[in-house]
Design a protein around this motif. Structure first.
Motif, mmCIF file in Angstrom:
data_model
loop_
_atom_site.group_PDB
_atom_site.id
_atom_site.type_symbol
_atom_site.label_atom_id
_atom_site.label_comp_id
_atom_site.label_asym_id
_atom_site.label_seq_id
_atom_site.Cartn_x
_atom_site.Cartn_y
_atom_site.Cartn_z
ATOM 1 N N SER A 158 -13.809 117.992 -52.071
ATOM 2 C CA SER A 158 -13.439 119.488 -51.306
ATOM 3 C C SER A 158 -12.603 120.022 -51.800
ATOM 4 N N VAL A 159 -11.442 118.912 -52.315
ATOM 5 C CA VAL A 159 -10.699 119.324 -53.344
ATOM 6 C C VAL A 159 -10.601 120.392 -54.396
ATOM 7 N N GLU A 160 -11.764 119.531 -55.725
ATOM 8 C CA GLU A 160 -12.226 120.137 -56.793
ATOM 9 C C GLU A 160 -13.624 121.251 -56.628
ATOM 10 N N LEU A 161 -14.117 120.943 -55.788
ATOM 11 C CA LEU A 161 -14.875 122.207 -55.537
ATOM 12 C C LEU A 161 -14.239 123.197 -55.078
ATOM 13 N N GLY A 162 -13.157 123.344 -53.794
ATOM 14 C CA GLY A 162 -12.630 124.347 -53.546
ATOM 15 C C GLY A 162 -13.067 124.540 -52.495
ATOM 16 N N ARG A 163 -14.405 123.854 -51.765
ATOM 17 C CA ARG A 163 -14.250 124.280 -50.338
ATOM 18 C C ARG A 163 -15.254 123.091 -49.570
ATOM 19 N N PHE A 164 -14.682 123.035 -48.600
ATOM 20 C CA PHE A 164 -15.584 121.575 -48.160
ATOM 21 C C PHE A 164 -16.848 121.682 -47.515
ATOM 22 N N PRO A 165 -17.969 120.555 -47.502
ATOM 23 C CA PRO A 165 -18.818 120.260 -47.872
ATOM 24 C C PRO A 165 -19.843 120.738 -46.401
ATOM 25 N N LEU A 166 -19.671 121.601 -45.705
ATOM 26 C CA LEU A 166 -20.014 121.870 -44.465
ATOM 27 C C LEU A 166 -20.723 122.170 -44.091
ATOM 28 N N ILE A 167 -22.318 122.141 -45.079
ATOM 29 C CA ILE A 167 -23.736 121.625 -44.627
ATOM 30 C C ILE A 167 -23.781 120.084 -44.329
ATOM 31 N N SER A 168 -23.278 119.336 -45.696
ATOM 32 C CA SER A 168 -23.361 118.271 -45.736
ATOM 33 C C SER A 168 -22.717 117.748 -43.967
ATOM 34 N N VAL A 169 -22.092 118.010 -43.885
ATOM 35 C CA VAL A 169 -20.830 117.678 -42.813
ATOM 36 C C VAL A 169 -21.781 117.800 -41.757
ATOM 37 N N SER A 170 -21.889 118.988 -41.689
ATOM 38 C CA SER A 170 -22.624 119.403 -39.832
ATOM 39 C C SER A 170 -23.756 118.309 -40.130
ATOM 40 N N LEU A 171 -25.030 118.817 -41.312
ATOM 41 C CA LEU A 171 -26.201 117.890 -41.059
ATOM 42 C C LEU A 171 -25.923 116.512 -40.157
ATOM 43 N N ALA A 172 -25.078 115.716 -41.155
ATOM 44 C CA ALA A 172 -24.250 114.236 -40.572
ATOM 45 C C ALA A 172 -23.874 113.701 -39.379
ATOM 46 N N LEU A 173 -23.192 115.632 -38.865
ATOM 47 C CA LEU A 173 -22.337 115.007 -37.453
ATOM 48 C C LEU A 173 -23.657 115.868 -36.232
ATOM 49 N N THR A 174 -24.089 116.494 -36.986
ATOM 50 C CA THR A 174 -25.040 116.877 -35.620
ATOM 51 C C THR A 174 -26.176 115.323 -35.501
ATOM 52 N N PHE A 175 -26.827 115.224 -36.101
ATOM 53 C CA PHE A 175 -27.512 113.945 -36.167
ATOM 54 C C PHE A 175 -27.095 112.048 -35.641
ATOM 55 N N ALA A 176 -26.190 112.302 -36.209
ATOM 56 C CA ALA A 176 -25.150 111.358 -35.300
ATOM 57 C C ALA A 176 -24.330 111.433 -34.217
ATOM 58 N N LEU A 177 -24.571 112.665 -33.698
ATOM 59 C CA LEU A 177 -24.321 112.835 -32.767
ATOM 60 C C LEU A 177 -25.731 112.994 -31.187
ATOM 61 N N TYR A 178 -26.560 113.427 -32.371
ATOM 62 C CA TYR A 178 -28.159 113.253 -31.460
ATOM 63 C C TYR A 178 -28.616 111.574 -31.221
ATOM 64 N N GLY A 179 -27.938 111.018 -32.404
ATOM 65 C CA GLY A 179 -28.096 109.713 -32.166
ATOM 66 C C GLY A 179 -27.606 108.929 -31.194
ATOM 67 N N ALA A 180 -26.107 109.432 -30.992
ATOM 68 C CA ALA A 180 -25.520 108.468 -30.023
ATOM 69 C C ALA A 180 -25.617 109.071 -28.813
ATOM 70 N N ALA A 181 -26.209 110.709 -28.153
ATOM 71 C CA ALA A 181 -26.657 110.477 -26.877
ATOM 72 C C ALA A 181 -28.272 109.961 -27.124
ATOM 73 N N LYS A 182 -29.088 110.051 -27.885
ATOM 74 C CA LYS A 182 -30.371 108.581 -27.347
ATOM 75 C C LYS A 182 -29.859 107.442 -27.198
ATOM 76 N N LYS A 183 -29.051 106.919 -27.569
ATOM 77 C CA LYS A 183 -28.358 105.698 -27.698
ATOM 78 C C LYS A 183 -28.360 105.467 -26.455
#
Length: 299
Positions: A146-171
């Protein structure tokens, strides 16, 4: 051994399909991510209804609905799961059709680590020191990139977080996977139908607009959504978790290769460094998980 072989083939086929799915979404580049998402919901629901009918699972579906209605917490979790997977689908489709396949693959690489972190927060699971180290390394990799690119990897983190939270709900829900995906698409179906009808009436929709190929590809979104889920269910039921967890890295690896070599997305030295750090954390995580699973078997 026969069940294990069947499970392994199903898991590999599932993750292979998910890995090359960007090829399918690229066929729909003329449509917006929201239109593709709406059709994916509609046709997935119809496909799952047909599947449940053929498998004679109507009774299980009805009893599940009754259980969700009578338990508010379960009902809320199901609604949350529906909107989380919808958000995940939308982000992924948008990323693919806006030349961010590399970013999306990064998201699914870090997804297992986010899963583990949520397991600690939500389910009070205990982690080995090596797993804590792997999570720490992954966090350093994300921050550094994030620091080197000058931007937060929003797409990557959003995909990981939504799918992880989805998995937690399913569990928490413990619902049959076929019934679950049917309910998830049913809950957001009214919004999807409203959007598709609105596009049709305004003359801006791509479905039934004269292009038969586009019509068939849009309807096929239900099949490419449901089939991997069926294969995943087969794999999960016949494989140890550590084997299934290792197979899941096939999907983002294929997407990464497609993004770099087929669609010529930029893959800078900074991104390469960030991916290398994540791969290191995943190696440590996999080693730790393998040791834990082997220890359980020996006991």
């Amino acid at each position: 051994m026969q069940n294990r072989k069947k499970g392994l083939l199903a898991a590999l086929a599932c993750y292979f399909i998910w890995g090359v799915l960007p090829l399918y979404w690229k066929l729909l580049e003329g449509a917006s991510a929201y239109e593709i998402l709406a059709h994916r919901i509609i046709w997935s629901f119809l496909f799952m209804v047909i599947l449940l009918t053929l498998l004679r699972m109507g009774g299980i579906f009805r009893s599940t609905v009754k259980d969700l209605v009578s338990h508010r917490l379960k009902g809320a979790l199901m609604i949350s799961a529906a909107f989380l997977i919808t958000a995940n689908w939308c982000i992924f489709i948008w990323a693919v059709n806006h030349d961010h396949i590399v970013d999306s693959s990064f998201g699914y690489y870090i997804n297992p680590l986010v899963n583990v972190f949520l397991g600690v927060l939500l389910f009070h699971e205990r982690l080995s020191k090596l797993k804590w180290v792997s999570i720490g390394i992954a966090l350093v990799g994300i921050i550094g990139m994030s620091v080197e690119l000058g931007r937060f990897p929003l797409i990557s983190v959003s995909l990981a977080l939504t799918f992880a939270l989805y998995g937690a709900a399913k569990k928490k829900l413990h619902i049959n996977p076929f019934v679950s995906i049917t309910l998830e698409t049913l809950l957001v179906l009214p919004l999807a139908l409203w959007y598709v009808i609105s596009l049709y009436l305004s003359g801006t929709g791509h479905f039934l607009a004269g292009d038969m190929t586009m019509n068939w590809v849009l309807m096929g979104t239900g099949i490419v959504t449901a089939i991997p889920l069926i294969l995943f269910s087969t794999g999960a039921n016949n494989l140890p978790l550590n084997v299934l967890g290792f197979c899941q890295y096939l999907s983002p690896s294929l997407s990464l290769l497609l993004g770099i070599f087929l669609y010529h997305e930029p893959f800078t030295t900074v991104q390469m460094t960030g991916f290398s750090v994540i791969w290191l954390s995943l190696v440590l995580f996999t080693i730790s998980d393998f040791r834990e699973q082997r220890g359980k078997v020996e006991q």
